[in-house]
Design a protein around this motif. Sequence first.
Motif, PDB file in Angstrom:
ATOM      1  N   GLN A  13       0.716  -1.250  -0.113  1.00 36.71           N
ATOM      2  CA  GLN A  13      -0.201   0.407   0.195  1.00 36.71           C
ATOM      3  C   GLN A  13       0.843   1.257  -0.367  1.00 36.71           C
ATOM      4  OE1 GLN A  13      -2.998  -0.337   3.398  1.00 36.71           O
ATOM      5  NE2 GLN A  13      -4.534  -0.817   2.199  1.00 36.71           N
ATOM      6  N   ALA A  14       0.708   2.072  -0.454  1.00 38.26           N
ATOM      7  CA  ALA A  14       0.913   3.642  -0.499  1.00 38.26           C
ATOM      8  C   ALA A  14       1.455   3.704   1.107  1.00 38.26           C
ATOM      9  CB  ALA A  14       0.092   4.380  -1.053  1.00 38.26           C
ATOM     10  N   GLY A  15       2.684   4.652   1.452  1.00 37.19           N
ATOM     11  CA  GLY A  15       3.065   4.511   2.281  1.00 37.19           C
ATOM     12  C   GLY A  15       4.153   3.790   3.006  1.00 37.19           C
ATOM     13  N   GLY A  16       3.753   2.487   2.488  1.00 36.26           N
ATOM     14  CA  GLY A  16       4.883   0.674   2.607  1.00 36.26           C
ATOM     15  C   GLY A  16       6.183   1.280   2.152  1.00 36.26           C
ATOM     16  N   SER A  17       6.449  -0.320   2.937  1.00 45.17           N
ATOM     17  CA  SER A  17       7.982  -0.090   2.291  1.00 45.17           C
ATOM     18  C   SER A  17       8.705  -1.295   2.137  1.00 45.17           C
ATOM     19  CB  SER A  17       9.146   0.337   3.747  1.00 45.17           C
ATOM     20  OG  SER A  17       8.658   1.259   4.251  1.00 45.17           O
ATOM     21  N   LEU A  18       9.649  -1.441   1.190  1.00 50.62           N
ATOM     22  CA  LEU A  18       9.813  -3.060  -0.103  1.00 50.62           C
ATOM     23  C   LEU A  18      11.788  -2.669   0.194  1.00 50.62           C
ATOM     24  CD1 LEU A  18       7.477  -4.025  -2.426  1.00 50.62           C
ATOM     25  CD2 LEU A  18       7.661  -5.015  -0.555  1.00 50.62           C
ATOM     26  N   ARG A  19      12.127  -4.048   0.370  1.00 50.19           N
ATOM     27  CA  ARG A  19      13.611  -3.979   0.406  1.00 50.19           C
ATOM     28  C   ARG A  19      14.032  -4.669  -0.864  1.00 50.19           C
ATOM     29  NH1 ARG A  19      19.007  -5.285   4.424  1.00 50.19           N
ATOM     30  NH2 ARG A  19      17.858  -7.974   3.885  1.00 50.19           N
ATOM     31  N   LEU A  20      14.143  -4.153  -1.888  1.00 49.44           N
ATOM     32  CA  LEU A  20      14.784  -4.850  -3.284  1.00 49.44           C
ATOM     33  C   LEU A  20      15.890  -6.122  -3.006  1.00 49.44           C
ATOM     34  CD1 LEU A  20      13.090  -3.322  -6.520  1.00 49.44           C
ATOM     35  CD2 LEU A  20      11.489  -4.704  -4.958  1.00 49.44           C
ATOM     36  N   SER A  21      16.372  -7.430  -3.454  1.00 51.29           N
ATOM     37  CA  SER A  21      18.028  -7.635  -3.420  1.00 51.29           C
ATOM     38  C   SER A  21      17.900  -7.803  -5.027  1.00 51.29           C
ATOM     39  CB  SER A  21      17.801  -8.446  -1.979  1.00 51.29           C
ATOM     40  OG  SER A  21      17.031  -8.136  -1.227  1.00 51.29           O
ATOM     41  N   CYS A  22      19.531  -7.893  -5.193  1.00 53.58           N
ATOM     42  CA  CYS A  22      20.141  -8.126  -6.462  1.00 53.58           C
ATOM     43  C   CYS A  22      20.988  -9.246  -5.934  1.00 53.58           C
ATOM     44  CB  CYS A  22      20.371  -6.729  -7.390  1.00 53.58           C
ATOM     45  SG  CYS A  22      21.201  -7.451  -8.357  1.00 53.58           S
ATOM     46  N   ALA A  23      21.287 -10.158  -5.787  1.00 50.34           N
ATOM     47  CA  ALA A  23      22.906 -11.193  -5.998  1.00 50.34           C
ATOM     48  C   ALA A  23      23.311 -11.509  -7.266  1.00 50.34           C
ATOM     49  CB  ALA A  23      21.612 -12.738  -5.557  1.00 50.34           C
TER      50      ALA A  23
END
Length: 117
Positions: A13-23
């Motif tokens: 949802q808007a205002g939320g967070s995510l963390r992307l990873s690149c291995a």
Amino acid sequence: QVQLVESGGGLVQAGGSLRLSCAASGISVSFNTMAWYRQTPGKQREFVARISSGGSINYADSVKGRFTISRDNAKNTVYLQMNSLKPEDTAVYYCNARYRYSGADYWGQGTQVTVSS
């Protein structure tokens, strides 16, 4: 053989967070410039964030203050912490590695980020 594998995308949802990873494999994230780009249908891929081998960091104006790029040299992985997400951040996010000697670009397969309003 260079391989970049992104993960961490999803629906938030808007205002939320995510963390992307690149291995990364076949290329050192500490020795080369690593970056994140994003793309929406019908638009060109756009720059999001970059970290150089020397540790210099750049962000697109649209994500400054909300996104943070980092790397874990031991894990040979680059991250993109995304906070205060907005619907306009919805896109497929791609990891990029630029080989410092040849300038060759390598890309991951992309991970979808969808931000609902």
